[in-house]
Write a protein that holds these residues in place. Sequence first.
Motif, PDB file in Angstrom:
ATOM      1  N   ALA A 318     -13.028   2.696 -10.294  1.00  0.00           N
ATOM      2  CA  ALA A 318     -12.138   3.845 -10.399  1.00  0.00           C
ATOM      3  C   ALA A 318     -11.754   4.382  -9.023  1.00  0.00           C
ATOM      4  CB  ALA A 318     -12.811   4.939 -11.219  1.00  0.00           C
ATOM      5  N   THR A 319     -12.704   4.388  -8.089  1.00  0.00           N
ATOM      6  CA  THR A 319     -12.452   4.928  -6.759  1.00  0.00           C
ATOM      7  C   THR A 319     -11.365   4.143  -6.035  1.00  0.00           C
ATOM      8  OG1 THR A 319     -14.734   5.697  -6.570  1.00  0.00           O
ATOM      9  CG2 THR A 319     -13.515   5.429  -4.519  1.00  0.00           C
ATOM     10  N   PHE A 320     -11.408   2.821  -6.123  1.00  0.00           N
ATOM     11  CA  PHE A 320     -10.450   1.979  -5.417  1.00  0.00           C
ATOM     12  C   PHE A 320      -9.294   1.522  -6.312  1.00  0.00           C
ATOM     13  CE2 PHE A 320     -14.197   1.732  -2.742  1.00  0.00           C
ATOM     14  CZ  PHE A 320     -13.644   1.931  -1.486  1.00  0.00           C
ATOM     15  N   GLU A 321      -9.157   2.183  -7.474  1.00  0.00           N
ATOM     16  CA  GLU A 321      -8.038   1.924  -8.376  1.00  0.00           C
ATOM     17  C   GLU A 321      -7.904   0.437  -8.683  1.00  0.00           C
ATOM     18  OE1 GLU A 321      -4.586   3.726  -6.689  1.00  0.00           O
ATOM     19  OE2 GLU A 321      -5.388   5.771  -6.865  1.00  0.00           O
ATOM     20  N   LYS A 322      -9.036  -0.159  -9.067  1.00  0.00           N
ATOM     21  CA  LYS A 322      -9.073  -1.581  -9.381  1.00  0.00           C
ATOM     22  C   LYS A 322      -9.202  -1.840 -10.881  1.00  0.00           C
ATOM     23  CE  LYS A 322     -11.214  -2.810  -4.940  1.00  0.00           C
ATOM     24  NZ  LYS A 322     -10.222  -3.786  -4.426  1.00  0.00           N
ATOM     25  N   GLN A 323      -8.902  -0.814 -11.694  1.00  0.00           N
ATOM     26  CA  GLN A 323      -9.074  -0.974 -13.138  1.00  0.00           C
ATOM     27  C   GLN A 323      -8.179  -2.056 -13.716  1.00  0.00           C
ATOM     28  OE1 GLN A 323      -8.568   1.901 -11.504  1.00  0.00           O
ATOM     29  NE2 GLN A 323      -9.549   3.650 -12.507  1.00  0.00           N
ATOM     30  N   ASP A 324      -7.029  -2.314 -13.071  1.00  0.00           N
ATOM     31  CA  ASP A 324      -6.087  -3.304 -13.599  1.00  0.00           C
ATOM     32  C   ASP A 324      -6.394  -4.722 -13.118  1.00  0.00           C
ATOM     33  OD1 ASP A 324      -4.754  -1.275 -14.912  1.00  0.00           O
ATOM     34  OD2 ASP A 324      -3.380  -0.915 -13.236  1.00  0.00           O
ATOM     35  N   LEU A 325      -7.364  -4.858 -12.216  1.00  0.00           N
ATOM     36  CA  LEU A 325      -7.718  -6.183 -11.710  1.00  0.00           C
ATOM     37  C   LEU A 325      -8.742  -6.837 -12.624  1.00  0.00           C
ATOM     38  CD1 LEU A 325      -7.996  -5.442  -7.881  1.00  0.00           C
ATOM     39  CD2 LEU A 325      -6.007  -6.259  -9.178  1.00  0.00           C
ATOM     40  N   ASP A 326      -8.902  -8.137 -12.472  1.00  0.00           N
ATOM     41  CA  ASP A 326      -9.865  -8.871 -13.281  1.00  0.00           C
ATOM     42  C   ASP A 326     -11.257  -8.268 -13.116  1.00  0.00           C
ATOM     43  OD1 ASP A 326     -10.434 -11.576 -14.806  1.00  0.00           O
ATOM     44  OD2 ASP A 326     -11.974 -11.353 -13.275  1.00  0.00           O
ATOM     45  N   GLU A 327     -11.904  -7.950 -14.237  1.00  0.00           N
ATOM     46  CA  GLU A 327     -13.186  -7.255 -14.211  1.00  0.00           C
ATOM     47  C   GLU A 327     -14.253  -8.062 -13.488  1.00  0.00           C
ATOM     48  OE1 GLU A 327     -15.766  -4.662 -17.419  1.00  0.00           O
ATOM     49  OE2 GLU A 327     -15.161  -6.687 -18.010  1.00  0.00           O
ATOM     50  N   GLU A 328     -14.289  -9.364 -13.701  1.00  0.00           N
ATOM     51  CA  GLU A 328     -15.317 -10.190 -13.077  1.00  0.00           C
ATOM     52  C   GLU A 328     -15.117 -10.289 -11.575  1.00  0.00           C
ATOM     53  OE1 GLU A 328     -15.956 -13.916 -14.930  1.00  0.00           O
ATOM     54  OE2 GLU A 328     -16.243 -13.073 -16.942  1.00  0.00           O
ATOM     55  N   VAL A 329     -13.877 -10.358 -11.135  1.00  0.00           N
ATOM     56  CA  VAL A 329     -13.592 -10.417  -9.699  1.00  0.00           C
ATOM     57  C   VAL A 329     -14.061  -9.140  -9.018  1.00  0.00           C
ATOM     58  CG1 VAL A 329     -11.756 -10.487  -7.971  1.00  0.00           C
ATOM     59  CG2 VAL A 329     -11.666 -12.027  -9.949  1.00  0.00           C
ATOM     60  N   VAL A 330     -13.720  -7.988  -9.614  1.00  0.00           N
ATOM     61  CA  VAL A 330     -14.127  -6.703  -9.042  1.00  0.00           C
ATOM     62  C   VAL A 330     -15.647  -6.567  -9.061  1.00  0.00           C
ATOM     63  CG1 VAL A 330     -13.954  -4.202  -9.264  1.00  0.00           C
ATOM     64  CG2 VAL A 330     -11.955  -5.628  -9.710  1.00  0.00           C
ATOM     65  N   SER A 331     -16.281  -7.064 -10.119  1.00  0.00           N
ATOM     66  CA  SER A 331     -17.735  -6.966 -10.243  1.00  0.00           C
ATOM     67  C   SER A 331     -18.435  -7.759  -9.149  1.00  0.00           C
ATOM     68  CB  SER A 331     -18.179  -7.459 -11.619  1.00  0.00           C
ATOM     69  OG  SER A 331     -17.615  -6.668 -12.639  1.00  0.00           O
TER      70      SER A 331
END
Length: 425
Positions: A318-331
């Motif tokens: 949420a902080t880096f506004e990555k909600q629209d990116l692939d969840e596994e990549v962000v994880s």
Amino acid sequence: MSGSLNITAATVDPALLDLPWSLPLETWPEDTIAALPKGISRHLVRFVNLSGYVVAIKETSAELARKEYDMLRNLQRLDIPCVDPLAVITNRTTDTGEPLESVLVTRHLRFSLPYRAVYSQSLRPETATRLVDALAVLLVRLHIVGFFWGDVSLSNTLFRRDAGAFAAYLVDAETGKLYSGLSNGQRENDLEIARVNMAGELLDLQAGGRLDDDIDPVEISNGIVARYRTLWKELTASEEFDQSERWRIHQRVERLNELGFDIEELAIKTDESGTQVRIQPKVVDAGHHSRRLLRLTGLDAQENQARRLLNDLDSYRATFEKQDLDEEVVSHEWAARVFEPVIQAIPKELRGKLEPAEIFHQLLDHRWYLAQNESRDIPLAEAVSSYIENVLQHRRDEATMIDPPTGTYTLPTPVIDASDWRSKV
């Protein structure tokens, strides 16, 4: 069994075919009936022994039986506590060809009691309140997923004892409907139905001398309204606060966890001036965190540890506004940029004291207490240093090293730019 019986079920227990479907349910032989306490129902319901377990059989119309069967299956997919639907049986006839009502078959919930059995045990008023609390929690959970019950009552609920409290399970979904979301009017309608029905059910028990003298039926029934509204506000309301009070994000998560709910996602926004922060939690039930963390990051942790790490991961997204990116990549990015640097910052001679997930969990706790005590946001590097010096090195009674280092430790690269990422929340 008569000729063209129709059975609709995900999996069919062959023993179902041996039951006397050509007889009206009220005339079934006693050797098939299980003696279990029943609640009040508008339809005839009987418990039956089947293949070493017990099922509840309810006579109703074919349309209502199919509708309720489908609804219960949908609620199960949404992880709502409810009875397990087994089958719908239609086209029943007697041996002489007379039509009989269709039936819905559900698995009996073991160790559960209808409210009349619970209240007949002369429970104290505070215990009665916990029963109401359980129903309020169930109603909130139903409304969150968009389910309008339409007939909320103690009679349509089963209760299981749960470590001094009660857990409530939906039994009768005949009048219910699923929507994408409920209006305030729909929720208030359900709530008023619950209050009126509960008052009537308790007054009925009181008239029959089955209610403790200290229990006020009207007061107890009104309690569900207050409990529901408190829960609903805590679970769904957005919250605004000054940017200097970012520690309140964690405080909100902690309150939700204490209520038995968990955070799937946090929506965090700042206003145009950047001085006000607004958070909106997305709430889910507990139970899947270890599997989700393992799937997303490869980290194997206990359930509570996993819940804490996932909360931090979702805050990062949420902080880096990555909600629209692939969840596994962000994880994996979170694991590489946040989790692993924290673990690497722990001196090697201290890492054997606790598992990595527990270290991270305790670090977040330590950072939270520092923020509360000092009424400010604590940078992650500062929290790591304080945790090592004041907590981790004293974790065990016996010393494993002489004079373990207590200096300041900074996070190894990669680090998310020069400032601590959580200072942006």
